[in-house]
Design an enzyme around this catalytic site. Sequence first.
Site, PDB file in Angstrom:
ATOM      1  N   LYS A 103       8.835  64.322   2.522  1.00 19.21           N
ATOM      2  CA  LYS A 103       7.767  64.123   1.740  1.00 19.21           C
ATOM      3  C   LYS A 103       6.421  64.688   2.199  1.00 19.21           C
ATOM      4  O   LYS A 103       6.430  66.159   2.569  1.00 19.21           O
ATOM      5  CB  LYS A 103       7.469  62.710   1.344  1.00 19.21           C
ATOM      6  N   TYR A 123      11.035  51.719  -2.804  1.00 26.04           N
ATOM      7  CA  TYR A 123      11.721  52.953  -3.098  1.00 26.04           C
ATOM      8  C   TYR A 123      13.251  52.580  -3.643  1.00 26.04           C
ATOM      9  O   TYR A 123      13.865  51.876  -2.968  1.00 26.04           O
ATOM     10  CB  TYR A 123      11.772  53.873  -2.048  1.00 26.04           C
ATOM     11  N   ARG A 126      24.033  66.445  19.002  1.00 28.52           N
ATOM     12  CA  ARG A 126      23.851  65.380  18.390  1.00 28.52           C
ATOM     13  C   ARG A 126      23.000  64.314  18.991  1.00 28.52           C
ATOM     14  O   ARG A 126      22.223  63.805  18.593  1.00 28.52           O
ATOM     15  CB  ARG A 126      25.310  64.461  18.122  1.00 28.52           C
ATOM     16  N   ASP A 154       7.467  51.537   6.078  1.00 24.13           N
ATOM     17  CA  ASP A 154       7.577  52.844   5.379  1.00 24.13           C
ATOM     18  C   ASP A 154       6.437  53.259   5.013  1.00 24.13           C
ATOM     19  O   ASP A 154       5.761  53.037   4.280  1.00 24.13           O
ATOM     20  CB  ASP A 154       8.528  52.493   4.116  1.00 24.13           C
TER      21      ASP A 154
HETATM   22  C1  LIG Z   1      11.954  59.421  -0.486  1.00 25.95           C
HETATM   23  C2  LIG Z   1      11.782  58.147   0.168  1.00 25.95           C
HETATM   24  C3  LIG Z   1      12.696  57.593   1.034  1.00 25.95           C
HETATM   25  C4  LIG Z   1      14.067  57.958   1.274  1.00 25.95           C
HETATM   26  O1  LIG Z   1      13.737  59.249   2.067  1.00 25.95           O
HETATM   27  P1  LIG Z   1      14.916  60.599   2.075  1.00 25.95           P
HETATM   28  O2  LIG Z   1      14.454  61.447   2.973  1.00 25.95           O
HETATM   29  O3  LIG Z   1      15.106  60.723   0.604  1.00 25.95           O
HETATM   30  O4  LIG Z   1      16.230  59.895   2.529  1.00 25.95           O
HETATM   31  C5  LIG Z   1      12.262  56.411   1.410  1.00 25.95           C
HETATM   32  N1  LIG Z   1      11.098  55.776   1.299  1.00 25.95           N
HETATM   33  C6  LIG Z   1      10.350  56.258   0.494  1.00 25.95           C
HETATM   34  C7  LIG Z   1       8.833  55.563   0.536  1.00 25.95           C
HETATM   35  C8  LIG Z   1      10.574  57.498  -0.211  1.00 25.95           C
HETATM   36  O5  LIG Z   1       9.800  58.060  -0.970  1.00 25.95           O
END
Ligand SMILES: *Cc1c(COP(=O)(O)O)cnc(C)c1O
Length: 404
Positions: A220, A123, A71, A195
């Site tokens: 992504k 998001y 962890r 982000d």
């Molecule tokens: C998918 C996404 C998230 C969340 O990420 P996860 O890996 O699904 O938890 C946060 N911000 C954006 C812009 C995203 O596309």
Amino acid sequence: MTKCISNTAKSIPLILIYQIVLEKKLRFNSLTIHGGQAPDPAYGAVMPPIYQTSTYAQTTPGGHKGFEYSRTHNPTRQALEKSFAHIENGAYGLAFASGLAAMDAIIKLLKPGDEVIATHDLYGGSYRLFTKIFETYGIQFQFVPMDEVKAVATYITSKTRLIWVETPTNPMMNVIDIAAMAALAKAHKLLLAVDNTFASPYLQQPLDMGADIVMHSATKYLAGHSDVVLGALITNNEELADRLAFIQNASGAVPGPFDCFLTLRGIKTLHVRMERHCQNAALIAHYLAQHPKVEKVYWPGFENHPNHNVAKSQMNDFGAMLSFVPVGADYQAAIKIVEQLQLFTLAESLGGVESLAGHPASMTHASIPKEIREKSGVVDALIRLSVGIEDVKDLIDDLEHAIG
Ligand SMILES: *Cc1c(COP(=O)(O)O)cnc(C)c1O
């Protein structure tokens, strides 16, 4: 938490020191492959092995080789965290079990009574995390348009601690001026978190523009193959890195070694994938824009996009996410179009090699109340595309068939 350059010089073999010197001069398209990476010390494996272990043998209490429990640390995760730091031009990288787990760690830096100013067309899952989880713990969120940085200043109070920026935004593709927002945050001694999921560090590196923390859903573009869920944080600030590492270990939302391996493997082709993603998206954006049955296309590469100049100055290209509204379509008509797509897969998520289509009103943004979502442009007929790296002619044929 993993510092991108190992901290104890004593323990670094000569070959690694040489590599660190070399890395300083590497460009982004090499850092994706080599950033923070070295052959595995055990047998020289070129890819870090999947250290599928929870614990590590000690010769005497505390007598270990830097790893005690997975962890806290794991060698495969450490290799990935070093890569994260390098590709975002940061000093420290941290890996989490998902993008939302990474965000969760950032908000845990705050305490009840603190306020956050966040981009209004966030998001959907980010909006849910903020309002459904953290508001119940007494942290306040204001969701505001960020096109005008000056207007954002009017929301700052004596309790504001953090500005949360998502750019380009999802799914309206608004672009926010990161450097201007960083200047505002600095002037008011606030943290700025960005982000960077939609852009990826291939397109923009927010730490270089003054952000304190960069966050990714590595699910992504970073991992890029729709086969893993994982999150990342990167910072240059040692104190922040320590606090985030403490939260990472104490809350325990860490990714497993196999997921770290897959993400690291994905990052090695990030630059070539992004180049093709962007080329294909530009062609599709222009195709849709001239289509008689398409009313509106949202893509920051268009000169008449309201934030085109900011996009041009802070991004290396315009990305591969776009949204459009078919002429005269309602909720059902939009759903019919996405159902008729064959090569574009109807699915949540984005950033993988395969093209995806989504209907935000019923999918990614269904958890946002209709009045709030429509205020930011997410109308019932909006369709979002994550343009993949297939042959663009096939993608256009598919759209032609579905839009009719
Ligand atoms: C998918 C996404 C998230 C969340 O990420 P996860 O890996 O699904 O938890 C946060 N911000 C954006 C812009 C995203 O596309």
